[in-house]
Design a protein around this motif. Structure first.
Motif, PDB file in Angstrom:
ATOM      1  N   SER A   1      37.110  36.478  44.845  1.00 28.27           N
ATOM      2  CA  SER A   1      38.308  35.738  45.272  1.00 28.27           C
ATOM      3  C   SER A   1      39.560  36.597  45.381  1.00 28.27           C
ATOM      4  O   SER A   1      40.649  36.067  45.545  1.00 28.27           O
ATOM      5  CB  SER A   1      38.580  34.548  44.347  1.00 28.27           C
ATOM      6  N   SER A   2      39.421  37.922  45.276  1.00 29.15           N
ATOM      7  CA  SER A   2      40.584  38.798  45.449  1.00 29.15           C
ATOM      8  C   SER A   2      40.921  38.951  46.924  1.00 29.15           C
ATOM      9  O   SER A   2      40.126  38.619  47.803  1.00 29.15           O
ATOM     10  CB  SER A   2      40.314  40.165  44.819  1.00 29.15           C
ATOM     11  N   ALA A   3      42.106  39.500  47.197  1.00 28.37           N
ATOM     12  CA  ALA A   3      42.605  39.548  48.568  1.00 28.37           C
ATOM     13  C   ALA A   3      42.418  40.898  49.249  1.00 28.37           C
ATOM     14  O   ALA A   3      42.619  41.015  50.455  1.00 28.37           O
ATOM     15  CB  ALA A   3      44.091  39.174  48.587  1.00 28.37           C
ATOM     16  N   SER A   4      42.059  41.941  48.488  1.00 29.30           N
ATOM     17  CA  SER A   4      41.887  43.276  49.064  1.00 29.30           C
ATOM     18  C   SER A   4      40.409  43.599  49.246  1.00 29.30           C
ATOM     19  O   SER A   4      39.639  43.524  48.286  1.00 29.30           O
ATOM     20  CB  SER A   4      42.532  44.336  48.165  1.00 29.30           C
ATOM     21  N   VAL A   5      40.020  43.951  50.467  1.00 31.18           N
ATOM     22  CA  VAL A   5      38.657  44.383  50.757  1.00 31.18           C
ATOM     23  C   VAL A   5      38.616  45.906  50.635  1.00 31.18           C
ATOM     24  O   VAL A   5      39.339  46.609  51.350  1.00 31.18           O
ATOM     25  CB  VAL A   5      38.224  43.960  52.168  1.00 31.18           C
TER      26      VAL A   5
END
Length: 372
Positions: free
Chosen positions: A87-91
């Motif tokens: 669920s984090s925003a950085s790939v």
């Protein structure tokens, strides 16, 4: 001119992990290639970020792949490259690789373009991060990545450089079509409102990442530039000021900032930390390579320069702490250390504190200073 291949794109299944790993070891030297266990971990934990390029069958043949994991960090660190935070925003892209016999046929560029498009379609990520060698800069810039400079990640013998795509500014090279950005909070209030459909732990992780995005967008002022220790001709003497009411106690003359170029996170106000010259501490975890962006400290028991902050971490403006790191201690009491890092970009260790202690030590040579 080599004719283009008929290629299909699909998320890699467990049955294709071995084939992807074979391409990995063909594409990277031994000190850079990931292990098969790492591939199995990425596929099991982040299968929707592990995209393959296939020649149609039957049977279809895997000829390339991209794999990644997620992190709440705004930049790549050893931690964000070795873990997956759902669920984090950085790939965080680990590898873009094509089988040797199918290189220079447009497979990698089309695979990357397809990958970025699929990430955008999901609408839940704000950035894509990767590290690469300088010779690959042009390839990734054509895919829309921007050059961020030398990375603090050490992997193999060569230097790596960080590149990124921010989805609210992403435009592929030569593509004039505008694409609506995914939902990204423009205010702190919007950031706090996101994540209502996730579990508590996932919601906290997502909120933290979204909050940083909102905070970054909430100010149009440029981030302060940190002046590094070695740029002061007088060394530590140029950085010392007087403590109000205690003139005999030297304190930090300037605000203390994250030393990473482009970050400049505000760590500590001027006049808060006392200067102490004491024995060095071996802070860098032995299982990780040293941070190339940070000054090398002398080996204990040789002395070095420290800022002492006490009695609580509330004295800091913005700081991050690790969990207790077993195997990293100071003195003879055997108490593990909690390492101090930049709260925004994870650069560290900048300092340390003993678990349960009331003293927080920051290495003078590992932080930057605002002298404007």
């Amino acid at each position: 001119m080599t004719p283009s291949l008929n290629v299909e794109y699909d998320w890699i299944a467990p049955s294709d992990v071995d084939a992807a790993y074979k391409i990995e070891v063909q594409g990277y030297p031994p000190d850079e290639a990931a292990s098969l266990d790492a591939f199995k971990y990425r596929q099991s934990q982040a299968s929707d970020l592990f995209l393959g390029a296939y020649l149609p069958g039957p049977p279809r043949v895997l000829i390339g792949y991209i794999c990644a994991t997620l992190s709440p960090s705004l930049t790549l660190t050893h931690l964000s490259m070795s873990s997956h935070v759902p669920s984090s925003a950085s790939v965080c892209i680990h590898s873009v690789c094509v089988a040797p016999e199918h290189r220079h046929k447009g497979v990698a560029s089309n695979l990357l373009k397809t990958y970025i498009a699929k990430l955008k379609e999901k609408g839940q990520y704000t950035r894509v991060l990767l590290i690469t060698k300088e010779g690959m800069r042009g390839f990734y810039e054509k895919a829309g990545f921007e050059w961020m400079g030398i990375s603090g990640v050490v992997h193999g013998k060569d230097k790596w450089h960080e590149m990124r795509i921010l989805f609210d500014t992403y435009t592929p090279h030569g593509d004039s079509a505008s694409v609506a950005p995914p939902e990204v909070p423009k205010t702190v209030e919007e950031a706090l409102a996101l994540g209502s459909g996730t579990s508590t732990s996932e919601q906290e992780t997502q909120m933290r990442a979204n909050l940083w995005d909102a905070l970054q967008r909430s100010s149009k002022r440029p981030r302060p530039t940190a002046k590094l220790f070695e740029s002061y001709k007088g060394g530590i003497n140029d950085l010392l000021g007087s403590h109000e009411g205690k003139e005999s106690v030297p304190v930090n003359r300037f605000d203390i900032l994250c030393p990473r170029s482009g970050c400049g996170s505000f760590i500590l106000k001027k006049g808060v930390a006392e200067y102490v010259r004491r024995a060095s501490v071996k802070m860098d975890p032995p299982q990780l390579p040293p941070q190339t962006l940070l000054a090398t400290l002398p080996d204990p028991p040789e002395n070095t320069d420290w800022w002492l902050i006490k009695p609580t971490p509330m004295q800091f403006e913005n700081i991050g702490f690790s969990r207790p790191v077993h195997g990293v201690t100071q003195g003879g009491n055997g108490r593990p250390l909690k390492l101090i890092a930049c709260a925004e970009c994870d650069l560290g260790p900048l300092g340390w504190s003993e678990e349960g202690g009331e003293e927080f030590w920051v290495a003078c040579r590992r932080v930057g200073y605002r002298a404007d």
